[in-house]
Motif scaffolding. Structure first.
Motif, short mmCIF file in Angstrom:
data_model
loop_
_atom_site.label_atom_id
_atom_site.label_comp_id
_atom_site.label_asym_id
_atom_site.label_seq_id
_atom_site.Cartn_x
_atom_site.Cartn_y
_atom_site.Cartn_z
N ARG A 32 0.81 -1.22 0.00
CA ARG A 32 0.00 0.00 0.00
C ARG A 32 0.85 1.27 0.00
O ARG A 32 0.84 2.03 -0.95
CB ARG A 32 -0.96 0.00 1.20
CG ARG A 32 -2.00 -1.10 1.14
CD ARG A 32 -3.12 -0.83 2.11
NE ARG A 32 -3.93 0.29 1.68
CZ ARG A 32 -4.58 1.12 2.50
NH1 ARG A 32 -4.48 0.97 3.81
NH2 ARG A 32 -5.32 2.10 2.04
N GLY A 33 1.56 1.55 1.07
CA GLY A 33 2.31 2.79 1.18
C GLY A 33 2.94 2.89 2.54
O GLY A 33 3.45 1.90 3.08
N GLY B 47 2.39 4.26 6.61
CA GLY B 47 1.41 4.66 7.60
C GLY B 47 2.00 5.62 8.63
O GLY B 47 3.10 6.16 8.47
N TRP B 48 1.26 5.83 9.69
CA TRP B 48 1.59 6.78 10.77
C TRP B 48 2.25 6.01 11.90
O TRP B 48 1.66 5.07 12.44
CB TRP B 48 0.30 7.45 11.24
CG TRP B 48 0.46 8.58 12.19
CD1 TRP B 48 0.89 8.54 13.48
CD2 TRP B 48 0.14 9.95 11.92
NE1 TRP B 48 0.89 9.79 14.05
CE2 TRP B 48 0.42 10.68 13.11
CE3 TRP B 48 -0.34 10.64 10.81
CZ2 TRP B 48 0.21 12.06 13.21
CZ3 TRP B 48 -0.54 12.00 10.90
CH2 TRP B 48 -0.26 12.71 12.09
N HIS C 276 -2.52 2.65 9.71
CA HIS C 276 -2.17 2.43 8.32
C HIS C 276 -3.34 2.69 7.40
O HIS C 276 -3.26 2.46 6.20
CB HIS C 276 -1.65 0.99 8.12
CG HIS C 276 -2.63 -0.07 8.55
ND1 HIS C 276 -3.70 -0.45 7.77
CD2 HIS C 276 -2.67 -0.82 9.67
CE1 HIS C 276 -4.38 -1.40 8.40
NE2 HIS C 276 -3.78 -1.65 9.57
N ASP C 277 -4.45 3.16 7.97
CA ASP C 277 -5.63 3.47 7.16
C ASP C 277 -6.37 4.62 7.83
O ASP C 277 -6.77 4.50 9.00
CB ASP C 277 -6.52 2.24 7.07
CG ASP C 277 -7.57 2.36 5.98
OD1 ASP C 277 -7.37 3.19 5.07
OD2 ASP C 277 -8.57 1.63 6.04
N LEU D 30 -4.23 6.19 4.39
CA LEU D 30 -2.90 6.65 4.01
C LEU D 30 -2.97 8.14 3.70
O LEU D 30 -3.86 8.59 2.99
CB LEU D 30 -2.39 5.92 2.78
CG LEU D 30 -2.23 4.40 2.85
CD1 LEU D 30 -1.78 3.88 1.49
CD2 LEU D 30 -1.23 4.00 3.92
N THR E 188 -1.29 11.42 1.91
CA THR E 188 -0.37 11.71 0.81
C THR E 188 0.88 12.42 1.30
O THR E 188 2.00 12.12 0.85
CB THR E 188 -1.08 12.55 -0.27
OG1 THR E 188 -2.11 11.74 -0.85
CG2 THR E 188 -0.12 12.99 -1.36
N ASN F 8 3.28 9.88 2.83
CA ASN F 8 3.85 9.00 1.81
C ASN F 8 4.86 9.73 0.94
O ASN F 8 5.90 9.19 0.59
CB ASN F 8 2.73 8.38 0.97
CG ASN F 8 2.10 7.20 1.66
OD1 ASN F 8 2.44 6.05 1.38
ND2 ASN F 8 1.20 7.46 2.60
N ALA G 174 2.77 3.80 -4.16
CA ALA G 174 1.62 4.35 -3.45
C ALA G 174 1.14 5.64 -4.10
O ALA G 174 -0.07 5.89 -4.21
CB ALA G 174 1.99 4.59 -1.98
N SER H 43 -5.89 12.10 1.25
CA SER H 43 -5.62 10.77 1.83
C SER H 43 -6.56 9.78 1.15
O SER H 43 -7.44 10.16 0.37
CB SER H 43 -5.86 10.77 3.34
OG SER H 43 -7.24 10.78 3.64
N THR H 44 -6.40 8.52 1.48
CA THR H 44 -7.29 7.52 0.91
C THR H 44 -8.70 7.62 1.46
O THR H 44 -9.61 6.95 0.96
CB THR H 44 -6.74 6.10 1.16
OG1 THR H 44 -6.44 5.95 2.56
CG2 THR H 44 -5.49 5.84 0.33
#
Length: 404
Positions: free
Chosen positions: A32-33, A35-36, A46-47, A49, A51, A54, A82, A98-99
């Motif tokens: 995915r990319g 996370g925090w 991690h959700d 994400l 930008t 990343n 990502a 973000s996602t």
């Protein structure tokens, strides 16, 4: 202030960079990319994400690959994936906040440009295409040529732009444009960086006695009471953000170096004014060591917590001004700032830097939780070793390919 190309295993800056990179690798989210990270280096989230995280991580891992600060090529590629994947809007173009947030901000796009510039410079696959698209997107949707500044944000489909205008996103576009101009060898980006600095520093900050307002109306009139009820906002706090005065000062010195003989004389003078303003007004201003986060417009400490990114930028600015002027006062400040960082922020037990501490040095999370950001600290341990120009990414490329 050693050269990373010739640094020894015992070089403290190189050691610090590698320590920071090792901690940052924990941010990797499989497939995915990034996370925090929490205070101990675990994935706090991690959700979604983000930008900006990343892109910053991709920038750091790209530079770390170029300068030999760890085995990070795959991590840089992971970040590129990502930014070309879940964070990218394949339908409308550009990058989501973000996602979980489909809006599109100049702040995030600035870091996509910076990440793509660094990754492209060190030859990571897909990075050149990412950089081209990012620059085209900024030009098409954010850059206002008649004003010489950037819009703040859009909805997902690029239909409605926010009425707010911000100095923070434009400041990071200066950094991104410096990198992009050096990597692409297109002077357009340096000229745009100068236009932003001219307006926001040479005009606005100078008119406010070197206190830089952050928030503006659509026609770029300062809104000094913006977010008066949200002084601890991490991106749009009320009042003067002292760390940004330092960051701007560093960028002005780098911009002067990038422009060479065409640089206006005011760049250095304005940088020194901003540095002096930050130190005079913000350093130890509440009787405790360090820079407060924000001041009100009467120079009274408002949010007194100490942020890691502020002292990191202070280190960078003192180093840049010392390299540019040779004045020993900047070398002394450089040592003072590093001493403060090592005493209050560098976390030798769990890794990375404490992102926020109280005035008396205790861990705090009133603005920032955990340790999501390797960008400021890594640059504080890298840029003092480098010339002011070209961008670190170009120097990293030369390290990998000495003939270039």
């Amino acid at each position: 202030m050693n050269d990373p190309h010739t640094s020894t295993p015992n070089d403290p800056l190189a050691t610090e960079r590698r320590r920071l990179v090792e901690f940052a690798t924990g941010a990797r989210v499989p497939r995915r990319g990034f996370g925090w990270l929490d205070a101990s280096g675990g994935l706090a989230s991690h959700d979604p994400l983000a930008t900006w995280i990343n892109a910053r991580m991709t920038h750091v891992f790209s530079l770390a690959h170029g300068f030999g600060d760890g085995n990070t090529a795959e991590l840089a590629d992971h970040g590129i994936a990502a930014l070309r994947g879940p964070l990218h809007d394949a339908e409308h173009g550009g990058w989501y906040t973000s996602t979980a947030d489909g809006t599109k901000g100049a702040y995030e796009h600035a870091f996509v440009v910076l990440a793509a510039s660094s990754a492209a410079a060190v030859g990571r696959p897909g990075a050149e295409q990412l950089l081209t698209e990012a620059l085209d997107t900024v030009t098409a949707h954010f850059w206002e040529e008649d004003v010489g500044l950037a819009l703040e944000s859009w909805d997902r489909g690029w239909h409605t732009t926010e009425s707010y205008r911000g100095a923070n996103s434009n400041m990071h576009l200066v950094e991104a444009f410096l990198a992009a101009g050096d990597v692409t060898e297109d002077p357009t980006w340096h000229r745009r960086a100068l236009r932003i600095a001219d307006k926001l520093v040479h005009e606005v900050a100078a008119a406010h006695e070197w206190r830089l307002p952050e928030h503006f109306t659509p026609d770029w009139r300062p809104v000094l009471d913006y977010n008066h009820d949200r002084p601890r906002d991490p991106f749009r706090p009320h009042g003067g953000t002292v760390g940004h005065w330092l960051e701007w000062a560093r960028l002005l010195v780098q911009l002067e170096a990038a422009l060479g003989d065409t640089a206006p004389e005011w760049l250095l003078g304005d940088a020194e004014q901003l540095f002096d303003s930050a130190v005079t007004r913000g350093w130890n201003s509440d009787g405790h060591p360090g820079f407060v986060y924000t001041l009100d417009w009467q120079d009274r400490p408002q949010v007194r917590e100490r942020m890691h990114w502020v002292v990191a930028e202070a280190i960078l600015t003192a180093a840049a001004l010392h390299r540019r002027t040779g004045q020993q006062r900047y070398a002394r400040w450089y040592e003072v700032f590093w001493d403060h960082a090592r005493t209050h922020h560098v976390d030798t037990e769990h890794g990375s830097w404490l992102h926020e501490v109280t005035p008396d040095g205790r861990v705090s999370e009133s603005v920032w939780r955990g340790k999501p950001d390797a960008y400021h600290a890594y640059q504080a341990a890298l840029l003092p070793s480098l010339p002011l120009s070209p961008a670190p990414a170009v120097l990293a490329r030369r390290t990998l390919s000495p003939s270039r």
